[in-house]
Design a protein around this motif. Structure first.
Motif: not given
Length: 98
Positions: A9-21
């Motif tokens: 969950x943290x990986x997806x939020x931090x690395x693949x979330x709206x700001x980074x994806x």
């Protein structure tokens, strides 16, 4: 409902979330590879779980990352392409819709 590991969950939020994806400069794979093998195994398993579990769809992914997908098929294709990029050396990081 799919139970997602907190590390995934943290990986997806931090690395693949709206700001980074949408920032596909080639740094995501080296970032992931800098972590321990056990962490990478957890992230790999998380990808596989999301693709395999039919209860994980666009609404769940949007809650996780704030990125909308039009349907389960496009989300699954994206997750498979991202998995290939991170774990199978596919050259290009995929871009989410939008």
């Amino acid at each position: 409902m799919i139970l997602i590991d907190p590390y995934v969950r943290n990986f997806f939020r931090a690395q693949l979330g709206l700001e980074q994806a949408y920032y596909v400069d080639g740094s995501l794979r080296p970032t992931l590879l800098s972590f321990s093998d056990s962490y990478m195994d957890v992230i790999r398993a998380g990808f596989m779980q999301m693709v395999a579990d039919d209860s994980f769809g666009p609404a769940e992914y949007e809650r996780l990352t704030d990125i909308e997908f039009p349907d389960r098929e496009s989300l699954e294709a994206y997750l498979r392409a991202m998995y290939a990029h991170l774990f199978e050396d596919a050259p290009q990081q995929p871009m989410p819709p939008g």
